[in-house]
Design a protein around this motif. Structure first.
Motif, PDB file in Angstrom:
ATOM      1  N   GLU A   1       0.825  -1.202   0.000  1.00  0.00           N
ATOM      2  CA  GLU A   1       0.000   0.000   0.000  1.00  0.00           C
ATOM      3  C   GLU A   1       0.866   1.261   0.000  1.00  0.00           C
ATOM      4  N   LYS A   2       2.019   1.192   0.636  1.00  0.00           N
ATOM      5  CA  LYS A   2       2.957   2.324   0.582  1.00  0.00           C
ATOM      6  C   LYS A   2       3.502   2.480  -0.846  1.00  0.00           C
ATOM      7  N   LEU A   3       3.844   1.365  -1.483  1.00  0.00           N
ATOM      8  CA  LEU A   3       4.301   1.419  -2.867  1.00  0.00           C
ATOM      9  C   LEU A   3       3.218   2.006  -3.772  1.00  0.00           C
ATOM     10  N   GLN A   4       1.971   1.613  -3.515  1.00  0.00           N
ATOM     11  CA  GLN A   4       0.877   2.127  -4.328  1.00  0.00           C
ATOM     12  C   GLN A   4       0.701   3.634  -4.140  1.00  0.00           C
ATOM     13  N   ALA A   5       0.849   4.100  -2.914  1.00  0.00           N
ATOM     14  CA  ALA A   5       0.754   5.541  -2.655  1.00  0.00           C
ATOM     15  C   ALA A   5       1.864   6.285  -3.409  1.00  0.00           C
ATOM     16  N   ASP A   6       3.056   5.711  -3.416  1.00  0.00           N
ATOM     17  CA  ASP A   6       4.171   6.320  -4.150  1.00  0.00           C
ATOM     18  C   ASP A   6       3.894   6.305  -5.654  1.00  0.00           C
ATOM     19  N   LEU A   7       3.283   5.219  -6.144  1.00  0.00           N
ATOM     20  CA  LEU A   7       2.959   5.104  -7.567  1.00  0.00           C
ATOM     21  C   LEU A   7       1.955   6.178  -7.964  1.00  0.00           C
ATOM     22  N   GLU A   8       0.940   6.377  -7.150  1.00  0.00           N
ATOM     23  CA  GLU A   8      -0.073   7.386  -7.459  1.00  0.00           C
ATOM     24  C   GLU A   8       0.532   8.788  -7.456  1.00  0.00           C
ATOM     25  N   ALA A   9       1.464   9.024  -6.546  1.00  0.00           N
ATOM     26  CA  ALA A   9       2.147  10.318  -6.514  1.00  0.00           C
ATOM     27  C   ALA A   9       2.984  10.507  -7.775  1.00  0.00           C
TER      28      ALA A   9
ATOM     29  N   ILE B   1       5.243  -3.902  -7.355  1.00  0.00           N
ATOM     30  CA  ILE B   1       3.956  -4.336  -6.806  1.00  0.00           C
ATOM     31  C   ILE B   1       3.568  -5.700  -7.367  1.00  0.00           C
ATOM     32  N   HIS B   2       3.626  -5.833  -8.676  1.00  0.00           N
ATOM     33  CA  HIS B   2       3.239  -7.109  -9.287  1.00  0.00           C
ATOM     34  C   HIS B   2       4.227  -8.218  -8.920  1.00  0.00           C
ATOM     35  N   ARG B   3       5.499  -7.897  -8.853  1.00  0.00           N
ATOM     36  CA  ARG B   3       6.498  -8.898  -8.472  1.00  0.00           C
ATOM     37  C   ARG B   3       6.219  -9.417  -7.070  1.00  0.00           C
ATOM     38  N   THR B   4       5.884  -8.527  -6.160  1.00  0.00           N
ATOM     39  CA  THR B   4       5.611  -8.927  -4.778  1.00  0.00           C
ATOM     40  C   THR B   4       4.391  -9.836  -4.691  1.00  0.00           C
ATOM     41  N   ILE B   5       3.339  -9.483  -5.418  1.00  0.00           N
ATOM     42  CA  ILE B   5       2.125 -10.309  -5.414  1.00  0.00           C
ATOM     43  C   ILE B   5       2.413 -11.677  -6.009  1.00  0.00           C
ATOM     44  N   ASN B   6       3.097 -11.706  -7.130  1.00  0.00           N
ATOM     45  CA  ASN B   6       3.402 -12.981  -7.789  1.00  0.00           C
ATOM     46  C   ASN B   6       4.283 -13.864  -6.906  1.00  0.00           C
ATOM     47  N   LYS B   7       5.263 -13.258  -6.281  1.00  0.00           N
ATOM     48  CA  LYS B   7       6.171 -14.019  -5.417  1.00  0.00           C
ATOM     49  C   LYS B   7       5.430 -14.594  -4.215  1.00  0.00           C
TER      50      LYS B   7
ATOM     51  N   GLU C   1      -0.897   6.162 -23.910  1.00  0.00           N
ATOM     52  CA  GLU C   1      -1.865   7.039 -23.249  1.00  0.00           C
ATOM     53  C   GLU C   1      -2.757   6.228 -22.307  1.00  0.00           C
ATOM     54  N   GLY C   2      -2.836   6.660 -21.062  1.00  0.00           N
ATOM     55  CA  GLY C   2      -3.696   6.016 -20.082  1.00  0.00           C
ATOM     56  C   GLY C   2      -3.026   4.941 -19.262  1.00  0.00           C
ATOM     57  N   TRP C   3      -1.803   4.542 -19.655  1.00  0.00           N
ATOM     58  CA  TRP C   3      -1.175   3.434 -18.944  1.00  0.00           C
ATOM     59  C   TRP C   3      -0.837   3.788 -17.503  1.00  0.00           C
ATOM     60  N   SER C   4      -0.199   4.930 -17.278  1.00  0.00           N
ATOM     61  CA  SER C   4       0.165   5.310 -15.916  1.00  0.00           C
ATOM     62  C   SER C   4      -1.073   5.436 -15.037  1.00  0.00           C
ATOM     63  N   SER C   5      -2.124   6.037 -15.581  1.00  0.00           N
ATOM     64  CA  SER C   5      -3.365   6.187 -14.806  1.00  0.00           C
ATOM     65  C   SER C   5      -3.989   4.833 -14.498  1.00  0.00           C
ATOM     66  N   ALA C   6      -3.920   3.914 -15.456  1.00  0.00           N
ATOM     67  CA  ALA C   6      -4.473   2.576 -15.214  1.00  0.00           C
ATOM     68  C   ALA C   6      -3.729   1.886 -14.085  1.00  0.00           C
ATOM     69  N   SER C   7      -2.399   2.024 -14.069  1.00  0.00           N
ATOM     70  CA  SER C   7      -1.613   1.416 -12.999  1.00  0.00           C
ATOM     71  C   SER C   7      -1.927   2.071 -11.658  1.00  0.00           C
ATOM     72  N   ALA C   8      -2.255   3.361 -11.693  1.00  0.00           N
ATOM     73  CA  ALA C   8      -2.550   4.073 -10.456  1.00  0.00           C
ATOM     74  C   ALA C   8      -3.931   3.723  -9.918  1.00  0.00           C
ATOM     75  N   HIS C   9      -4.912   3.530 -10.810  1.00  0.00           N
ATOM     76  CA  HIS C   9      -6.302   3.388 -10.360  1.00  0.00           C
ATOM     77  C   HIS C   9      -6.825   1.949 -10.387  1.00  0.00           C
ATOM     78  N   ASP C  10      -6.336   1.118 -11.308  1.00  0.00           N
ATOM     79  CA  ASP C  10      -6.838  -0.260 -11.385  1.00  0.00           C
ATOM     80  C   ASP C  10      -6.447  -1.100 -10.174  1.00  0.00           C
ATOM     81  N   HIS C  11      -5.408  -0.683  -9.468  1.00  0.00           N
ATOM     82  CA  HIS C  11      -4.923  -1.488  -8.354  1.00  0.00           C
ATOM     83  C   HIS C  11      -5.830  -1.446  -7.133  1.00  0.00           C
ATOM     84  N   ALA C  12      -6.683  -0.436  -7.029  1.00  0.00           N
ATOM     85  CA  ALA C  12      -7.501  -0.273  -5.814  1.00  0.00           C
ATOM     86  C   ALA C  12      -8.313  -1.523  -5.471  1.00  0.00           C
TER      87      ALA C  12
END
Length: 237
Positions: free
Chosen positions: A128-136, A153-159, A186-197
């Protein structure tokens, strides 16, 4: 060593590709990855012949790993061997890209479902800290930082899924996609920021089915963005 290549030979916003050949990955695999990426960004167009000697000279390597790379790409259908003419780039279709991401979505969803049962609370806090940094980073328009944090984030989940063979299969499918140019989509960074919720909500609630569904939807969304990006640049047949 690292080789800096000129930009793509078409109009586009992905230029100055840099490929490093000083990693533990086999040289032929690095060359294969370079060609896959070049096809995605339009540096190697459908129907074009890839000349072994010329590519070897451009990359500063011997012809042997280039030939090995082209044989590997031929076995996976990315290029096709034509007698007395060489290897020719096979056209890429929207279905090819969608199919690839459907496979990724299935595997990544299974890994997320297993991680929902296994992730320690401390790791969830770190995610969740990584996600907050990603959104920033997304708000600051720093796509490379978004990419780095998204990967972690994805590496941690997969591992955390403790499913090594399945994670290896996922890595094989990911190798077909040029991750290093996602920041230009276009839209990729936003998708990574918002799809993770919804993924994080499911992980925190230990809801395996919700984690599976949220991850699959996220990966398919990324695939749709890539298809749109490639269509806009007339790189799909």
């Amino acid at each position: 060593m690292a080789v800096t290549e000129p930009g793509a030979r078409m109009n586009g916003d992905y230029v100055g590709r840099r490929t490093s050949f000083d990693t533990k990955q086999q040289l032929s695999e690095k060359v294969a990855a370079y060609v896959r990426e070049g096809i995605m960004v339009g540096e190697f167009r459908a129907g074009e012949y890839i000349r072994t000697e010329r590519l070897a000279q451009e990359l500063g390597v011997s012809p042997t790993p280039v030939r090995e790379a082209l044989m590997l790409l031929g076995s996976e259908g990315t290029v096709r061997w034509e007698p007395r003419r060489g290897y020719r780039v096979v056209p890429l279709t929207p279905r090819d890209v969608s199919d690839l991401f459907d496979v990724q979505a299935f595997i990544a969803g299974e890994l997320a479902a297993r991680a929902a049962e296994a992730l320690p609370d401390a790791e969830l806090d770190r995610l969740e800290k990584l996600q907050a940094d990603l959104e920033a980073a997304d708000r600051a328009q720093l796509p490379e930082e978004v990419d780095r944090l998204n990967f972690e984030i994805h590496r941690t989940i997969n591992k955390a899924s403790d499913s090594h063979r399945m994670a290896t299969l996922l890595n094989l499918t990911v190798s077909y996609v040029p991750l290093r140019f996602f920041g230009t989509i276009e839209g990729w960074s936003s998708a990574s920021a918002h799809d993770h919720a919804p993924i994080f909500t499911a992980l925190r609630e230990r809801d395996t089915e919700a984690a599976r569904t949220a991850m699959r939807e996220h990966i398919r969304h990324i695939g749709d963005l890539l298809v749109s990006h490639l269509k806009a640049r007339e790189l799909l047949s």
